[in-house]
Design an enzyme around this catalytic site. Structure first.
Site: not given
Lengths: 419, 419
Positions: B105, B239-240, B366
């Site tokens: 990420c 959560c993203s 994301h």
């Protein structure tokens, strides 16, 4: 571009490149099958990272930065984030910056280029690793994974073995343009195996292959493509190996060399490291490697060297035709003459311009991400007289590496010199 | 380390971040399903590459180098070798060096760091892109792909949703150590959605979520982990998002700024870009982000800044606990106080240290490889007053980005300033 801060290769480490036909490769008919396993991606990565530090006599904490060249660890090994995996090799790497770089089969060369940049940015000791494991899936699945180096949605369908077919297409175009028989490539193949037979780290160290065997279709050397029009243009022996392996080098600035425990006297300078890309899925001329030629032109122009200055070369012979095209792109001969170099012995260990002295991708093997790093390490070893049975009689002083990704869509050309 | 050659962000481009719950995302219940398709990885990449060039008024041929931040194109899109794919965006990119970099990420942040290095190595105009498509597979397959950011063979088994479980583990450790209730994270979540609702490019632009809704388990906000001991510690809203999207910025040396057709007056300086790694699979303390703290320490120390100098921040809120831990690692508060910042409004658009003004990974979305590039572009936009409904009342002059990969095993901390 030419580095402003001088960059040298101070040392390195390599694992054997193994896979099918290598005596140590564990598979279902190997006596150790079920008892031992082949080294994992992590084991290979850690082995070469620590081995390179050991080779130059440093604690891993001395390393300022690290790079990992890898193509598809996510697929063959379910593992990405290899920078942090490299950092796990030793507690001395804690909080050291590591970055994985990828450019298909040029991933290792791009890792070298990133390492050169790191030194321009102020780092003094840089660890550049390359690693790949490809033997965890069968050949057809593996071919599908490797097709991610091409424009997958447009090019995957050319053949179940996409890349062999793409280079059969180049062979066809080349042979038809220049009136060359495909068998003319056999001398390139035979040289690769002959050199590999002298190299204890080579995947094909135990497999002999004569020029005549390479020139003929046989049960052991089939034309294997499904694509009917391309099928006649490629035999199994024209292909590089599906190998597992790793390689690492330590790059240093002049200040970095002073930090080493050993190896400074062996240092080989990187005079240029040029990267070029072409549009994925679009090759303007199958008989030329235009992207490698562009990278070579860039590298030569910033050093003032030309092809006549080169005494040894590592070129990206992913297929036999690739070596011919690379020799042309690097200016060792004119266009259309690449197959003659091997046939005439010019690229042999005894020739004026030895190419792929350890066996190249066909003989030494091709663990994709490791290849570009291995090329640089091979020249370092030849220049330092460390190549054992395949050592050139006179250690070369100037050499070139050409590491290529996809169908010549990324290329890294590196010029090295030892004074 | 601090760049020797001054590096600025001169401009950029971004696509909307889309996925489930975004009104433009095509799925089986969308009215355009079967008629239109979501943009491909290649389309997103080309759009932002060309958009960034357009934003600063240059022909693509002016770009000296390019980078692509991407995590797992090989899996979601069967496509690697994204450097050469970027080069296909325009004929002006022919033979321009492009490199894909990956650090899970943190891939986008590493691409920024590579771009900064490129300028130290002599490049003057560098295109840094980040891109990811993740909606081509279902959530469980996607979770398996994303688990390649962890030590797959050792950590995959923690839960079918490996990363949510790893951060539930951090939430549990944090809440137990500091006596905090998990509901204390709800203020972070509510802020993310509130900011995203003001951002036309945000994945969650149309989804409202109150602090109370985020604090409560419900049919719409379940605890979804299979791992029984970790299940209570994470709700869906923590959560993203699984998003598709791309972002690009143009980095320039001072010489490079002179080549631009426009944008030089908007340039934002990168004072530091520090990368740190920790060993994959080994987290010494679940209540701290030690790798981000190390990168922050390195970045601050080479600029002479400290946390008090920061007026705006983009931090990697892949989960709600991550924002709290990142705020602590960056020194915005003491350890154990990260959840209070949002609860007290300190990190809101009106607060003294606004964090993730466009919605962050939870609200803005994301698309993994794009995130680290987007963070830098967001600060550039805030500093230039370009953020529309989520623009801060006073354009900030100094900001920080923290982009993290895996379980805080790679981190990139970037300090930016506009004078």
């Amino acid at each position: 571009m030419k580095p402003n801060r001088r960059v040298t290769v101070a040392g390195g480490a390599i694992t054997p490149f193994i896979g099918k036909f290598h005596p140590d490769f564990i598979w279902k008919k190997h006596p150790d099958f079920g008892v031992k396993e082949n080294p994992s991606l992590e084991q290979l990565l850690h082995r070469v990272a620590l081995g390179a530090c050991q080779d130059v006599g440093i604690d891993p904490a001395v390393v300022d930065r690290g790079y990992v060249g890898n193509f598809v660890g996510e697929l063959f090994c379910h593992q990405g984030h290899l920078g942090a995996m490299a950092a796990a090799a030793h507690q001395g790497f804690l909080h050291t910056p590591f970055t994985r770089v990828e450019g298909a089969c040029a991933s290792g060369g791009l890792a070298i280029a990133a390492g050169v940049d790191a030194i321009q940015a102020g780092a003094d000791v840089v660890l550049v690793t390359g690693v790949e494991v490809q033997t965890t899936y069968n050949a057809k699945d593996g071919a599908d994974f490797l097709a991610r180096a091409a424009h997958y949605s447009q090019e995957r369908s050319i053949d179940p073995f996409t890349f062999p077919a793409m280079f059969a297409r180049r062979t066809q175009a080349y042979c038809q343009k220049y009136g060359v028989a495909p068998a003319a490539l056999a001398a390139i193949v035979a040289k690769a195996y002959s050199n590999a037979n002298r190299n204890p780290n080579a995947h094909m160290r135990s497999v002999t292959l004569t020029e005549q065997q390479a020139a003929e279709t046989s049960d052991n050397n089939p034309c294997f493509l499904d694509n009917e029009s391309l099928n006649p243009w490629l035999r199994l022996s024209d292909c590089s190996q599906v190998s597992d392996g790793g390689c690492a080098v330590i790059l240093c600035s002049d200040e970095g060399l002073q930090r080493l425990g050993q190896g400074a006297d062996r240092a080989v300078e990187i005079h240029a490291c040029a990267v070029s890309c072409g549009p994925l899925g679009q090759v303007p001329d199958y008989t030329r490697m235009d992207v490698t030629a562009a990278a070579a032109s860039s590298a030569y122009s910033c050093t003032g060297w030309n092809a006549k200055d080169i005494q040894v070369a590592e070129v990206h012979d992913c297929f036999s035709i690739s070596e011919a095209l690379m020799c042309e792109a690097l200016g060792f001969c004119n266009d259309g003459e690449g197959t003659q170099l091997a046939a005439e012995g010019a690229t042999s260990l005894q020739g004026p311009i030895p190419v792929n002295t350890g066996g190249g991708l066909m003989g030494f093997g091709h663990p994709v991400g490791a290849t570009g790093v291995k090329q640089v390490y091979e020249l370092y070893r030849q220049m330092n007289g460390l190549c054992g049975d395949y050592q050139l009689a006179t250690s070369p002083q100037r050499g070139v590496c050409a590491n290529m990704g996809g169908d010549d869509r990324t290329s890294v050309v590196t010029l090295l010199e030892k004074n």
